[in-house]
Write a protein that holds these residues in place. Structure first.
Motif, PDB file in Angstrom:
ATOM      1  N   PHE A  59       0.841  -1.192   0.000  1.00  0.00           N
ATOM      2  CA  PHE A  59       0.000   0.000   0.000  1.00  0.00           C
ATOM      3  C   PHE A  59       0.881   1.249   0.000  1.00  0.00           C
ATOM      4  N   THR A  60       0.375   2.298  -0.644  1.00  0.00           N
ATOM      5  CA  THR A  60       1.074   3.576  -0.650  1.00  0.00           C
ATOM      6  C   THR A  60       0.077   4.695  -0.396  1.00  0.00           C
ATOM      7  N   ILE A  61       0.372   5.511   0.608  1.00  0.00           N
ATOM      8  CA  ILE A  61      -0.463   6.669   0.904  1.00  0.00           C
ATOM      9  C   ILE A  61       0.183   7.898   0.264  1.00  0.00           C
ATOM     10  N   SER A  62      -0.666   8.764  -0.284  1.00  0.00           N
ATOM     11  CA  SER A  62      -0.139   9.978  -0.894  1.00  0.00           C
ATOM     12  C   SER A  62      -1.193  11.076  -0.793  1.00  0.00           C
ATOM     13  N   GLN A  63      -0.745  12.297  -1.036  1.00  0.00           N
ATOM     14  CA  GLN A  63      -1.657  13.425  -0.931  1.00  0.00           C
ATOM     15  C   GLN A  63      -1.475  14.363  -2.116  1.00  0.00           C
ATOM     16  N   ASP A  64      -2.536  15.008  -2.486  1.00  0.00           N
ATOM     17  CA  ASP A  64      -2.503  16.061  -3.492  1.00  0.00           C
ATOM     18  C   ASP A  64      -3.110  17.284  -2.822  1.00  0.00           C
ATOM     19  N   ASN A  65      -2.253  18.149  -2.319  1.00  0.00           N
ATOM     20  CA  ASN A  65      -2.752  19.294  -1.554  1.00  0.00           C
ATOM     21  C   ASN A  65      -3.572  20.242  -2.423  1.00  0.00           C
ATOM     22  N   ALA A  66      -3.200  20.365  -3.686  1.00  0.00           N
ATOM     23  CA  ALA A  66      -3.950  21.257  -4.570  1.00  0.00           C
ATOM     24  C   ALA A  66      -5.390  20.777  -4.737  1.00  0.00           C
ATOM     25  N   LYS A  67      -5.561  19.471  -4.792  1.00  0.00           N
ATOM     26  CA  LYS A  67      -6.899  18.903  -4.956  1.00  0.00           C
ATOM     27  C   LYS A  67      -7.552  18.567  -3.627  1.00  0.00           C
ATOM     28  N   LYS A  68      -6.793  18.774  -2.533  1.00  0.00           N
ATOM     29  CA  LYS A  68      -7.293  18.439  -1.195  1.00  0.00           C
ATOM     30  C   LYS A  68      -7.786  16.989  -1.174  1.00  0.00           C
ATOM     31  N   THR A  69      -6.961  16.117  -1.700  1.00  0.00           N
ATOM     32  CA  THR A  69      -7.331  14.713  -1.807  1.00  0.00           C
ATOM     33  C   THR A  69      -6.230  13.824  -1.272  1.00  0.00           C
ATOM     34  N   LEU A  70      -6.639  12.819  -0.529  1.00  0.00           N
ATOM     35  CA  LEU A  70      -5.740  11.804   0.009  1.00  0.00           C
ATOM     36  C   LEU A  70      -5.995  10.520  -0.754  1.00  0.00           C
ATOM     37  N   TYR A  71      -4.930   9.784  -1.028  1.00  0.00           N
ATOM     38  CA  TYR A  71      -5.065   8.541  -1.781  1.00  0.00           C
ATOM     39  C   TYR A  71      -4.474   7.364  -1.003  1.00  0.00           C
ATOM     40  N   LEU A  72      -4.965   6.185  -1.312  1.00  0.00           N
ATOM     41  CA  LEU A  72      -4.365   4.954  -0.833  1.00  0.00           C
ATOM     42  C   LEU A  72      -4.329   3.991  -2.010  1.00  0.00           C
ATOM     43  N   GLN A  73      -3.128   3.797  -2.554  1.00  0.00           N
ATOM     44  CA  GLN A  73      -2.946   2.849  -3.635  1.00  0.00           C
ATOM     45  C   GLN A  73      -2.668   1.488  -3.024  1.00  0.00           C
ATOM     46  N   MET A  74      -3.469   0.516  -3.408  1.00  0.00           N
ATOM     47  CA  MET A  74      -3.351  -0.818  -2.826  1.00  0.00           C
ATOM     48  C   MET A  74      -3.056  -1.833  -3.930  1.00  0.00           C
ATOM     49  N   HIS A  75      -1.961  -2.553  -3.763  1.00  0.00           N
ATOM     50  CA  HIS A  75      -1.572  -3.607  -4.703  1.00  0.00           C
ATOM     51  C   HIS A  75      -1.509  -4.941  -3.972  1.00  0.00           C
ATOM     52  N   SER A  76      -1.479  -6.015  -4.752  1.00  0.00           N
ATOM     53  CA  SER A  76      -1.344  -7.367  -4.199  1.00  0.00           C
ATOM     54  C   SER A  76      -2.334  -7.598  -3.066  1.00  0.00           C
ATOM     55  N   LEU A  77      -3.565  -7.251  -3.307  1.00  0.00           N
ATOM     56  CA  LEU A  77      -4.587  -7.353  -2.267  1.00  0.00           C
ATOM     57  C   LEU A  77      -4.819  -8.797  -1.860  1.00  0.00           C
ATOM     58  N   LYS A  78      -5.103  -8.966  -0.589  1.00  0.00           N
ATOM     59  CA  LYS A  78      -5.334 -10.279  -0.003  1.00  0.00           C
ATOM     60  C   LYS A  78      -6.735 -10.325   0.608  1.00  0.00           C
ATOM     61  N   PRO A  79      -7.292 -11.506   0.744  1.00  0.00           N
ATOM     62  CA  PRO A  79      -8.629 -11.591   1.382  1.00  0.00           C
ATOM     63  C   PRO A  79      -8.667 -10.935   2.760  1.00  0.00           C
ATOM     64  N   GLU A  80      -7.551 -10.976   3.476  1.00  0.00           N
ATOM     65  CA  GLU A  80      -7.531 -10.368   4.810  1.00  0.00           C
ATOM     66  C   GLU A  80      -7.534  -8.849   4.778  1.00  0.00           C
ATOM     67  N   ASP A  81      -7.429  -8.266   3.593  1.00  0.00           N
ATOM     68  CA  ASP A  81      -7.551  -6.814   3.453  1.00  0.00           C
ATOM     69  C   ASP A  81      -9.011  -6.384   3.377  1.00  0.00           C
ATOM     70  N   THR A  82      -9.907  -7.345   3.308  1.00  0.00           N
ATOM     71  CA  THR A  82     -11.332  -7.032   3.234  1.00  0.00           C
ATOM     72  C   THR A  82     -11.785  -6.297   4.480  1.00  0.00           C
ATOM     73  N   ALA A  83     -12.375  -5.119   4.286  1.00  0.00           N
ATOM     74  CA  ALA A  83     -12.813  -4.286   5.408  1.00  0.00           C
ATOM     75  C   ALA A  83     -13.477  -3.034   4.866  1.00  0.00           C
ATOM     76  N   MET A  84     -14.069  -2.283   5.783  1.00  0.00           N
ATOM     77  CA  MET A  84     -14.501  -0.924   5.465  1.00  0.00           C
ATOM     78  C   MET A  84     -13.295  -0.029   5.712  1.00  0.00           C
ATOM     79  N   TYR A  85     -12.964   0.794   4.728  1.00  0.00           N
ATOM     80  CA  TYR A  85     -11.813   1.680   4.829  1.00  0.00           C
ATOM     81  C   TYR A  85     -12.293   3.103   5.068  1.00  0.00           C
ATOM     82  N   TYR A  86     -11.681   3.728   6.074  1.00  0.00           N
ATOM     83  CA  TYR A  86     -12.066   5.077   6.469  1.00  0.00           C
ATOM     84  C   TYR A  86     -10.893   6.035   6.307  1.00  0.00           C
ATOM     85  N   CYS A  87     -11.210   7.226   5.862  1.00  0.00           N
ATOM     86  CA  CYS A  87     -10.268   8.323   5.805  1.00  0.00           C
ATOM     87  C   CYS A  87     -10.413   9.136   7.090  1.00  0.00           C
ATOM     88  N   ALA A  88      -9.294   9.607   7.627  1.00  0.00           N
ATOM     89  CA  ALA A  88      -9.333  10.381   8.860  1.00  0.00           C
ATOM     90  C   ALA A  88      -8.368  11.549   8.773  1.00  0.00           C
TER      91      ALA A  88
END
Length: 128
Positions: free
Chosen positions: A68-97
């Motif tokens: 996983f990689t977290i990144s931000q775009d301050n100009a767009k006021k947007t936070l990202y989470l790029q997720m690769h090689s996902l596994k069944p144990e990654d299953t969840a509700m994901y929240y931004c904080a």
């Protein structure tokens, strides 16, 4: 009032990728810290990845490091989470904080108590 709106969740096969986005609005000053948390049914909310918006320092849970990689775009006021090689144990509700408090050296990036704004969540389901 800070508002956080997540998007990008969905269902994928194991090994697949997803990119989550969190659009932030309603603030004058950029939150000091932003992060992604997840919560699976019957489990506690877990800190996945966090970023100190002022300097870009990032923190990851051991379970997602290298995938996983977290990144931000301050100009767009947007936070990202790029997720690769996902596994069944990654299953969840994901929240931004986000946190509007500068904890300095006392910040605990994966502790949900250190964040005072939360989005509604986006579901990620990974099938085997």
């Amino acid at each position: 009032q800070v508002q956080l709106v997540e998007s990008g969740g969905g269902s994928v096969q194991a090994g697949g990728s997803l990119r989550l986005s969190c659009a932030a609005s309603g603030y004058t000053y950029t939150p000091y810290y932003m992060g992604w948390f997840r919560q699976a049914p019957g489990k506690e909310r877990e800190g996945v990845a966090s970023i100190y918006t002022g300097g870009g320092r990032t923190y990851y849970a051991d379970s997602v490091k290298g995938r996983f990689t977290i990144s931000q775009d301050n100009a767009k006021k947007t936070l990202y989470l790029q997720m690769h090689s996902l596994k069944p144990e990654d299953t969840a509700m994901y929240y931004c904080a986000a946190s509007s408090t500068n904890y300095a050296l006392g910040w605990q990036p994966r502790n949900p108590d250190y964040y005072n704004y939360w989005g509604q969540g986006t579901q990620v389901t990974v099938s085997s």
